[in-house]
Design a protein around this motif. Structure first.
Motif, PDB file in Angstrom:
ATOM      1  N   ALA A 163       8.177   5.765 -19.558  1.00 13.50           N
ATOM      2  CA  ALA A 163       6.917   5.432 -18.885  1.00 13.50           C
ATOM      3  C   ALA A 163       7.173   5.356 -17.388  1.00 13.50           C
ATOM      4  N   GLU A 164       6.378   6.087 -16.620  1.00 16.48           N
ATOM      5  CA  GLU A 164       6.576   6.092 -15.168  1.00 16.48           C
ATOM      6  C   GLU A 164       6.254   4.733 -14.577  1.00 16.48           C
ATOM      7  N   LEU A 165       7.096   4.298 -13.655  1.00 17.83           N
ATOM      8  CA  LEU A 165       6.866   3.055 -12.916  1.00 17.83           C
ATOM      9  C   LEU A 165       6.298   3.403 -11.542  1.00 17.83           C
ATOM     10  N   PHE A 166       5.314   2.636 -11.117  1.00 16.97           N
ATOM     11  CA  PHE A 166       4.636   2.962  -9.862  1.00 16.97           C
ATOM     12  C   PHE A 166       5.019   1.981  -8.750  1.00 16.97           C
ATOM     13  N   ASP A 167       4.979   2.496  -7.531  1.00 14.97           N
ATOM     14  CA  ASP A 167       5.331   1.721  -6.347  1.00 14.97           C
ATOM     15  C   ASP A 167       4.081   1.179  -5.668  1.00 14.97           C
ATOM     16  N   VAL A 168       4.201  -0.043  -5.177  1.00 18.73           N
ATOM     17  CA  VAL A 168       3.151  -0.638  -4.348  1.00 18.73           C
ATOM     18  C   VAL A 168       3.730  -0.822  -2.952  1.00 18.73           C
ATOM     19  N   THR A 169       3.086  -0.210  -1.967  1.00 15.65           N
ATOM     20  CA  THR A 169       3.497  -0.361  -0.564  1.00 15.65           C
ATOM     21  C   THR A 169       2.657  -1.460   0.076  1.00 15.65           C
ATOM     22  N   PHE A 170       3.345  -2.343   0.800  1.00 15.08           N
ATOM     23  CA  PHE A 170       2.650  -3.440   1.472  1.00 15.08           C
ATOM     24  C   PHE A 170       2.538  -3.102   2.958  1.00 15.08           C
ATOM     25  N   ASP A 171       1.316  -2.849   3.392  1.00 14.94           N
ATOM     26  CA  ASP A 171       1.057  -2.560   4.808  1.00 14.94           C
ATOM     27  C   ASP A 171       0.709  -3.884   5.486  1.00 14.94           C
TER      28      ASP A 171
ATOM     29  N   VAL B 289      -1.401  -6.783  -8.365  1.00 18.21           N
ATOM     30  CA  VAL B 289      -2.035  -5.525  -8.772  1.00 18.21           C
ATOM     31  C   VAL B 289      -1.254  -4.938  -9.943  1.00 18.21           C
ATOM     32  N   THR B 290      -1.951  -4.194 -10.785  1.00 15.05           N
ATOM     33  CA  THR B 290      -1.308  -3.455 -11.876  1.00 15.05           C
ATOM     34  C   THR B 290      -1.551  -1.974 -11.602  1.00 15.05           C
ATOM     35  N   PRO B 291      -0.625  -1.339 -10.918  1.00 16.85           N
ATOM     36  CA  PRO B 291      -0.880   0.031 -10.471  1.00 16.85           C
ATOM     37  C   PRO B 291      -0.839   1.047 -11.608  1.00 16.85           C
ATOM     38  N   THR B 292      -1.690   2.040 -11.507  1.00 15.32           N
ATOM     39  CA  THR B 292      -1.654   3.179 -12.424  1.00 15.32           C
ATOM     40  C   THR B 292      -1.238   4.446 -11.685  1.00 15.32           C
ATOM     41  N   THR B 293      -0.933   4.281 -10.410  1.00 12.44           N
ATOM     42  CA  THR B 293      -0.378   5.327  -9.566  1.00 12.44           C
ATOM     43  C   THR B 293       0.245   4.615  -8.368  1.00 12.44           C
ATOM     44  N   ASP B 294       1.026   5.315  -7.568  1.00 13.35           N
ATOM     45  CA  ASP B 294       1.538   4.701  -6.347  1.00 13.35           C
ATOM     46  C   ASP B 294       0.349   4.301  -5.467  1.00 13.35           C
ATOM     47  N   MET B 295       0.433   3.123  -4.852  1.00 16.42           N
ATOM     48  CA  MET B 295      -0.698   2.649  -4.077  1.00 16.42           C
ATOM     49  C   MET B 295      -0.235   1.800  -2.901  1.00 16.42           C
ATOM     50  N   THR B 296      -1.167   1.539  -1.990  1.00 17.19           N
ATOM     51  CA  THR B 296      -0.913   0.679  -0.830  1.00 17.19           C
ATOM     52  C   THR B 296      -1.946  -0.439  -0.801  1.00 17.19           C
ATOM     53  N   ILE B 297      -1.490  -1.661  -0.514  1.00 16.22           N
ATOM     54  CA  ILE B 297      -2.410  -2.760  -0.240  1.00 16.22           C
ATOM     55  C   ILE B 297      -2.127  -3.269   1.159  1.00 16.22           C
ATOM     56  N   TYR B 298      -3.136  -3.967   1.722  1.00 16.75           N
ATOM     57  CA  TYR B 298      -3.115  -4.242   3.151  1.00 16.75           C
ATOM     58  C   TYR B 298      -3.264  -5.736   3.431  1.00 16.75           C
ATOM     59  N   ALA B 299      -2.456  -6.225   4.368  1.00 16.41           N
ATOM     60  CA  ALA B 299      -2.621  -7.587   4.860  1.00 16.41           C
ATOM     61  C   ALA B 299      -3.816  -7.632   5.802  1.00 16.41           C
ATOM     62  N   ILE B 300      -4.704  -8.567   5.565  1.00 15.91           N
ATOM     63  CA  ILE B 300      -5.899  -8.719   6.418  1.00 15.91           C
ATOM     64  C   ILE B 300      -5.717  -9.971   7.282  1.00 15.91           C
ATOM     65  N   TRP B 301      -5.866  -9.768   8.571  1.00 15.43           N
ATOM     66  CA  TRP B 301      -5.705 -10.853   9.542  1.00 15.43           C
ATOM     67  C   TRP B 301      -7.037 -11.117  10.221  1.00 15.43           C
ATOM     68  N   GLN B 302      -7.258 -12.368  10.571  1.00 12.23           N
ATOM     69  CA  GLN B 302      -8.525 -12.697  11.251  1.00 12.23           C
ATOM     70  C   GLN B 302      -8.283 -13.687  12.395  1.00 12.23           C
TER      71      GLN B 302
END
Length: 205
Positions: free
Chosen positions: A125-133, A192-205
């Motif tokens: 089973a392929e394992l997916f990467d999560v990139t943290f921006d 997150v439970t990725p189903t493909t490689d994905m990126t999530i983003y830090a939100i600053w205010q």
């Protein structure tokens, strides 16, 4: 009376079942049976076919801890290896054994009765990467938490702790959330439970 001996010979892919009064005796007498013949005769070794399963890495690497398993008797179940058997594949998690390569519908496990000698293929089973921006944040924690990979099939990936003391926010900003979109208009997430490689983003205010 005589006590029937064990077979003193072997036959490829077969196990000795017993002694037959004919070459095709359907009810052979097992070794150790005390038998009284009524005339001079010949007894025939009766053999039963046994099957062997061979473990195939199927694009994985490594040496099998158990290369093959053979039935102990005709029709007997084989207790299949439950883990990856020493095989690994970069970027993938072991997901069982199949009788057809890469076909999850043919998965087998537990006590398995083969009907022929065959290969069992590792299913991956392929394992997916999560990139943290981090979107402008800096620091040693940021550097060390640039991405993460699933640890198993369907596993969730937790977001980094943006409140860590080794995170320096963008000037004049405080952390709000992790989001699936860079402008914060997506979903706020803590994992997150990725189903493909994905990126999530830090939100600053």
């Amino acid at each position: 009376s005589i006590t029937l001996p064990a077979a003193g010979f072997t036959k490829t892919d077969s196990v000795f079942v017993g002694w037959g009064r004919t070459a095709t005796d359907p009810a052979p007498m097992s070794a150790g049976t005390v038998w009284t013949p009524t005339s001079t005769c010949t007894l025939y070794a009766i053999w039963g076919t046994v099957y062997t399963v061979t473990y195939n890495a199927n694009n994985g690497t490594g040496t099998a801890n158990t290369a093959t398993q053979t039935q102990s008797a005709p029709g007997a179940a084989i207790a299949l290896v439950a883990d990856n058997n020493g095989f690994t594949r970069t970027g993938y998690a072991f997901d069982g054994w199949t009788t057809t390569a890469d076909d999850a519908t043919t998965k087998v496990s537990g006590n398995y009765v083969p009907t022929a000698s065959e290969n069992l293929y590792a299913l991956w089973a392929e394992l997916f990467d999560v990139t943290f921006d981090w979107q402008g944040a800096t620091g040693t924690y940021v550097t060390g938490h640039a991405s993460a990979e699933q640890t198993s099939k369907g596993a969730s990936v937790a977001v980094p702790d943006a409140s860590d003391v080794n995170v320096t926010p963008p000037t004049g900003k405080t952390f709000k959330e992790w989001n699936t979109k860079a402008d914060g208009t997506g979903d706020a997430v803590t994992s997150v439970t990725p189903t493909t490689d994905m990126t999530i983003y830090a939100i600053w205010q």
